[in-house]
Design a protein around this motif. Sequence first.
Motif, PDB file in Angstrom:
ATOM      1  N   SER A  23     -11.120   6.512   3.027  1.00 51.64           N
ATOM      2  CA  SER A  23     -11.093   7.979   3.045  1.00 51.64           C
ATOM      3  C   SER A  23     -11.758   8.560   1.804  1.00 51.64           C
ATOM      4  O   SER A  23     -12.475   9.561   1.879  1.00 51.64           O
ATOM      5  N   LEU A  56      -6.593  -0.335  -0.990  1.00 50.70           N
ATOM      6  CA  LEU A  56      -7.357  -0.638   0.220  1.00 50.70           C
ATOM      7  C   LEU A  56      -7.115   0.408   1.299  1.00 50.70           C
ATOM      8  O   LEU A  56      -8.006   0.700   2.102  1.00 50.70           O
ATOM      9  N   GLU A  57      -5.916   0.971   1.317  1.00 50.30           N
ATOM     10  CA  GLU A  57      -5.576   1.973   2.322  1.00 50.30           C
ATOM     11  C   GLU A  57      -6.347   3.274   2.115  1.00 50.30           C
ATOM     12  O   GLU A  57      -6.840   3.884   3.066  1.00 50.30           O
ATOM     13  N   ILE A  58      -6.476   3.698   0.871  1.00 50.42           N
ATOM     14  CA  ILE A  58      -7.076   5.011   0.619  1.00 50.42           C
ATOM     15  C   ILE A  58      -8.578   4.948   0.397  1.00 50.42           C
ATOM     16  O   ILE A  58      -9.263   5.969   0.525  1.00 50.42           O
ATOM     17  N   TRP A  59      -9.116   3.779   0.104  1.00 48.07           N
ATOM     18  CA  TRP A  59     -10.531   3.701  -0.259  1.00 48.07           C
ATOM     19  C   TRP A  59     -11.472   4.212   0.831  1.00 48.07           C
ATOM     20  O   TRP A  59     -12.404   4.976   0.536  1.00 48.07           O
ATOM     21  N   ASP A  99       0.683   4.069  -8.357  1.00 49.76           N
ATOM     22  CA  ASP A  99       0.379   2.731  -7.851  1.00 49.76           C
ATOM     23  C   ASP A  99      -0.557   2.056  -8.833  1.00 49.76           C
ATOM     24  O   ASP A  99      -1.410   2.713  -9.449  1.00 49.76           O
ATOM     25  N   THR A 148      -4.838  -3.276  -4.786  1.00 48.72           N
ATOM     26  CA  THR A 148      -3.525  -3.351  -4.158  1.00 48.72           C
ATOM     27  C   THR A 148      -3.644  -2.863  -2.711  1.00 48.72           C
ATOM     28  O   THR A 148      -4.658  -2.262  -2.326  1.00 48.72           O
ATOM     29  N   PRO A 149      -2.627  -3.098  -1.898  1.00 49.66           N
ATOM     30  CA  PRO A 149      -2.658  -2.571  -0.521  1.00 49.66           C
ATOM     31  C   PRO A 149      -2.882  -1.059  -0.470  1.00 49.66           C
ATOM     32  O   PRO A 149      -3.578  -0.554   0.418  1.00 49.66           O
ATOM     33  N   ARG A 150      -2.297  -0.328  -1.417  1.00 50.54           N
ATOM     34  CA  ARG A 150      -2.469   1.119  -1.452  1.00 50.54           C
ATOM     35  C   ARG A 150      -3.937   1.488  -1.718  1.00 50.54           C
ATOM     36  O   ARG A 150      -4.483   2.415  -1.099  1.00 50.54           O
ATOM     37  N   ALA A 200     -15.196   0.471   6.400  1.00 48.64           N
ATOM     38  CA  ALA A 200     -14.382   0.482   5.184  1.00 48.64           C
ATOM     39  C   ALA A 200     -15.174   0.905   3.956  1.00 48.64           C
ATOM     40  O   ALA A 200     -14.600   1.069   2.882  1.00 48.64           O
TER      41      ALA A 200
END
Length: 347
Positions: A96, A91-94, A74, A87-89, A168
């Motif tokens: 965690s 933001l998704e993993i950050w 990504d 990217t959305p990916r 977040a």
Amino acid sequence: MPDGQQVDVPATDMAPTASTASQPVNFRTLDLNLLRVFDEVMAERNLTRAAATLSMTQPAVSNALRRLRDALHDELLVRVGYGVQPTPRALEIWPSVRSALDGLRTAVQAEAGFEAAASRENFVLAMADATAAALIPPLVRRLEAEAPGVSLRARPLLTRDPRGALAAGELDLAVGYFPAAIAAIDTSTMQQGVSEPYAHQRLYDGEYVCVMRADHPLAAAPLDLDAFCAARHLLVSFSGRPFGFVDEALAGIGRTRRVVLTVNQFFTAGQVVAQSDLLTVLPHHFVASTGIADQLCTRRLPLELPVVHVDMLWHRRHAVRPAHAWLREALVAAAGSVYTSVPVQSV
């Protein structure tokens, strides 16, 4: 190299294809050091500042992000203006990634404690400009004396409920008036017996006053409720909604006022009312910090308001971090140096 330099940002002109993005990630071969670089760039949204915090060169940060992008299939961060956009990916993993790094940091540092003089911690705080005007000067004096390597990034407070940003990992601490958020935390804890993921601590109680220009027609006498309601008002609103806690108090006694302008900074409000016939409501302590106090007139509000509690709010994953505990104590001390009575109570 200036912040605006773009050549270092590891981005391509094309986003990954669906087939590439769906490739599995081999965690066994993933260099976990790359996640620390990713976390810092996500926090800063700028390679120059991230590299400085990490004590790395910009090319090294750029190379680390390129390797992580290849491993996760990504783009993660792409150029935008003078920085990068996730990217959305990403933001998704950050959240965690940040939570995992915080857990590791806590485990490693728990025994050693926090050495303020040697620390290179970088904290992100959100607060209104009126709060910052009171707390940041004594906080900076504390940093200069005890922790010269620690950095603070103060961001504007844009909401009365910062729990999402705290969860977040975008903020370490939020300071402000959060009545609904704190009530929800306390209610959930008491009624459901469930430990909420957030904690809070009172810093001080704020007193609000009506502020107008020094030669305003209403400045010649005490302000009564009819004159207050009949005037045109400016409201400091983080959300932009033309309805605040003063309007709630007025509604409780069957009265209204006309808000003709909203702004999101107390400093701006002071500047505007100094040059207009508008009235505004500001924290009393902030008036002296505007730099134009001699152009302003303050009057006691002609209605009863609920006590405005200023609290700091944080995510509990930081609770045992020695550095975070030091920051919270420093904020309590800063508030105590400004206000004569500072109740200290944690929940």
